[in-house]
Design a protein around this motif. Structure first.
Motif, PDB file in Angstrom:
ATOM      1  N   THR A   1     113.742  39.025 -51.472  1.00 50.49           N
ATOM      2  CA  THR A   1     114.309  38.916 -50.114  1.00 50.49           C
ATOM      3  C   THR A   1     113.347  39.471 -49.078  1.00 50.49           C
ATOM      4  O   THR A   1     113.242  38.925 -47.976  1.00 50.49           O
ATOM      5  CB  THR A   1     115.658  39.651 -50.008  1.00 50.49           C
ATOM      6  OG1 THR A   1     115.504  40.993 -50.423  1.00 50.49           O
ATOM      7  CG2 THR A   1     116.723  38.960 -50.810  1.00 50.49           C
TER       8      THR A   1
ATOM      9  N   LYS B   1     119.250  34.264 -57.830  1.00 49.94           N
ATOM     10  CA  LYS B   1     119.584  34.318 -59.252  1.00 49.94           C
ATOM     11  C   LYS B   1     118.278  34.291 -60.054  1.00 49.94           C
ATOM     12  O   LYS B   1     117.581  33.292 -60.098  1.00 49.94           O
ATOM     13  CB  LYS B   1     120.462  33.129 -59.670  1.00 49.94           C
ATOM     14  CG  LYS B   1     121.687  32.933 -58.813  1.00 49.94           C
ATOM     15  CD  LYS B   1     122.669  34.052 -58.985  1.00 49.94           C
ATOM     16  CE  LYS B   1     123.889  33.807 -58.127  1.00 49.94           C
ATOM     17  NZ  LYS B   1     124.618  34.978 -57.798  1.00 49.94           N
TER      18      LYS B   1
ATOM     19  N   ASN C   1     120.716  37.022 -48.452  1.00 56.25           N
ATOM     20  CA  ASN C   1     121.324  38.147 -49.139  1.00 56.25           C
ATOM     21  C   ASN C   1     120.813  38.183 -50.574  1.00 56.25           C
ATOM     22  O   ASN C   1     120.646  37.135 -51.205  1.00 56.25           O
ATOM     23  CB  ASN C   1     122.843  38.006 -49.119  1.00 56.25           C
ATOM     24  CG  ASN C   1     123.545  39.279 -49.482  1.00 56.25           C
ATOM     25  OD1 ASN C   1     122.944  40.205 -50.025  1.00 56.25           O
ATOM     26  ND2 ASN C   1     124.822  39.327 -49.193  1.00 56.25           N
ATOM     27  N   LYS C   2     120.582  39.374 -51.105  1.00 58.48           N
ATOM     28  CA  LYS C   2     120.044  39.460 -52.461  1.00 58.48           C
ATOM     29  C   LYS C   2     121.031  38.956 -53.507  1.00 58.48           C
ATOM     30  O   LYS C   2     120.636  38.611 -54.614  1.00 58.48           O
ATOM     31  CB  LYS C   2     119.589  40.881 -52.780  1.00 58.48           C
ATOM     32  CG  LYS C   2     120.682  41.894 -52.909  1.00 58.48           C
ATOM     33  CD  LYS C   2     120.084  43.251 -53.228  1.00 58.48           C
ATOM     34  CE  LYS C   2     121.199  44.251 -53.462  1.00 58.48           C
ATOM     35  NZ  LYS C   2     120.676  45.547 -53.832  1.00 58.48           N
ATOM     36  N   ILE C   3     122.302  38.861 -53.157  1.00 56.82           N
ATOM     37  CA  ILE C   3     123.300  38.321 -54.084  1.00 56.82           C
ATOM     38  C   ILE C   3     123.071  36.822 -54.305  1.00 56.82           C
ATOM     39  O   ILE C   3     123.393  36.286 -55.352  1.00 56.82           O
ATOM     40  CB  ILE C   3     124.725  38.588 -53.538  1.00 56.82           C
ATOM     41  CG1 ILE C   3     124.959  40.089 -53.458  1.00 56.82           C
ATOM     42  CG2 ILE C   3     125.787  37.923 -54.384  1.00 56.82           C
ATOM     43  CD1 ILE C   3     126.210  40.480 -52.732  1.00 56.82           C
ATOM     44  N   GLN C   4     122.474  36.148 -53.321  1.00 57.63           N
ATOM     45  CA  GLN C   4     122.245  34.714 -53.424  1.00 57.63           C
ATOM     46  C   GLN C   4     121.105  34.372 -54.373  1.00 57.63           C
ATOM     47  O   GLN C   4     120.976  33.232 -54.793  1.00 57.63           O
ATOM     48  CB  GLN C   4     121.928  34.133 -52.043  1.00 57.63           C
ATOM     49  CG  GLN C   4     123.080  34.185 -51.076  1.00 57.63           C
ATOM     50  CD  GLN C   4     122.694  33.706 -49.706  1.00 57.63           C
ATOM     51  OE1 GLN C   4     121.722  34.177 -49.134  1.00 57.63           O
ATOM     52  NE2 GLN C   4     123.446  32.768 -49.185  1.00 57.63           N
TER      53      GLN C   4
ATOM     54  N   THR D   1     112.523  42.523 -58.539  1.00 53.74           N
ATOM     55  CA  THR D   1     113.955  42.533 -58.245  1.00 53.74           C
ATOM     56  C   THR D   1     114.275  41.546 -57.130  1.00 53.74           C
ATOM     57  O   THR D   1     113.374  41.014 -56.464  1.00 53.74           O
ATOM     58  CB  THR D   1     114.410  43.939 -57.822  1.00 53.74           C
ATOM     59  OG1 THR D   1     113.725  44.300 -56.625  1.00 53.74           O
ATOM     60  CG2 THR D   1     114.131  44.959 -58.910  1.00 53.74           C
ATOM     61  N   GLU D   2     115.560  41.327 -56.920  1.00 55.98           N
ATOM     62  CA  GLU D   2     116.005  40.457 -55.840  1.00 55.98           C
ATOM     63  C   GLU D   2     115.588  41.021 -54.485  1.00 55.98           C
ATOM     64  O   GLU D   2     115.308  40.278 -53.553  1.00 55.98           O
ATOM     65  CB  GLU D   2     117.520  40.278 -55.885  1.00 55.98           C
ATOM     66  CG  GLU D   2     118.023  39.442 -57.036  1.00 55.98           C
ATOM     67  CD  GLU D   2     118.206  40.223 -58.332  1.00 55.98           C
ATOM     68  OE1 GLU D   2     118.013  41.457 -58.320  1.00 55.98           O
ATOM     69  OE2 GLU D   2     118.499  39.597 -59.350  1.00 55.98           O
ATOM     70  N   LYS D   3     115.513  42.329 -54.403  1.00 58.05           N
ATOM     71  CA  LYS D   3     115.116  42.977 -53.156  1.00 58.05           C
ATOM     72  C   LYS D   3     113.674  42.625 -52.799  1.00 58.05           C
ATOM     73  O   LYS D   3     113.362  42.369 -51.629  1.00 58.05           O
ATOM     74  CB  LYS D   3     115.280  44.497 -53.296  1.00 58.05           C
ATOM     75  CG  LYS D   3     115.087  45.254 -52.030  1.00 58.05           C
ATOM     76  CD  LYS D   3     115.381  46.727 -52.250  1.00 58.05           C
ATOM     77  CE  LYS D   3     115.173  47.504 -50.968  1.00 58.05           C
ATOM     78  NZ  LYS D   3     115.407  48.935 -51.177  1.00 58.05           N
TER      79      LYS D   3
END
Length: 154
Positions: A104, A121, A116-119, A99-101
């Motif tokens: 990060t 992709k 930020n995990k939103i950044q 995952t993005e988590k």
């Protein structure tokens, strides 16, 4: 008597201009339409100076933002690849997914960069191997980094 007067726009107007711009218009147009409808106000030296001060602040903030983006981009580009260890299942699948988590945490642990995990992709990663992920610093700047998923024997 002057035929024109300077006014500062309070609201964005498609035909006249953007908010905060100083325009020169006819007195009747200013006093009969723009000022009563709260579209504009009379431009005084203090108000013009006040607007210029805010424009200068905005320019400085944009410059510091560009510098921060450049530093972050340079630091992220120093990362050769990201290696994450996961337990191996059947047919080169991993248990769970990356995952993005997870990414990060890895970046924060090894580079002390806060992202930020939103950044980040990525597609859903469930296979062992090398894939590429993108980090989007801002809408114009994307960085591609190889992501290595390594199996563990435990």
């Amino acid at each position: 008597m002057k035929k024109k007067v300077d006014v500062i726009l309070i609201q964005n107007n498609l035909t006249i201009g953007k908010r905060g711009s100083v325009i020169n218009v006819a007195r009747g147009y200013a006093f009969n339409y723009l000022i009563p409808n709260k579209i504009a106000e009379i431009a005084t030296n203090k108000k013009i100076k006040h607007i210029q001060m805010f424009e200068n602040i905005a320019i400085q903030q944009k410059e510091t933002s560009n510098i921060e983006i450049k530093l972050l981009k340079d630091n992220i580009q120093k990362i050769d690849s990201i290696s994450i260890y996961k337990k191996k299942g059947e047919n080169n699948f991993i248990f769970g997914s990356i995952t993005e988590k997870d990414i990060t945490k890895w970046i924060n642990k090894y580079t002390n960069l806060l992202i930020n995990k939103i950044q980040i992709k990525t597609l859903e990663i469930k296979l062992i191997g090398v894939t590429h992920m993108k980090i989007q610093i801002n809408p114009k700047v994307n960085i591609s980094i190889p992501l290595k998923i390594i199996p563990t024997n435990i």
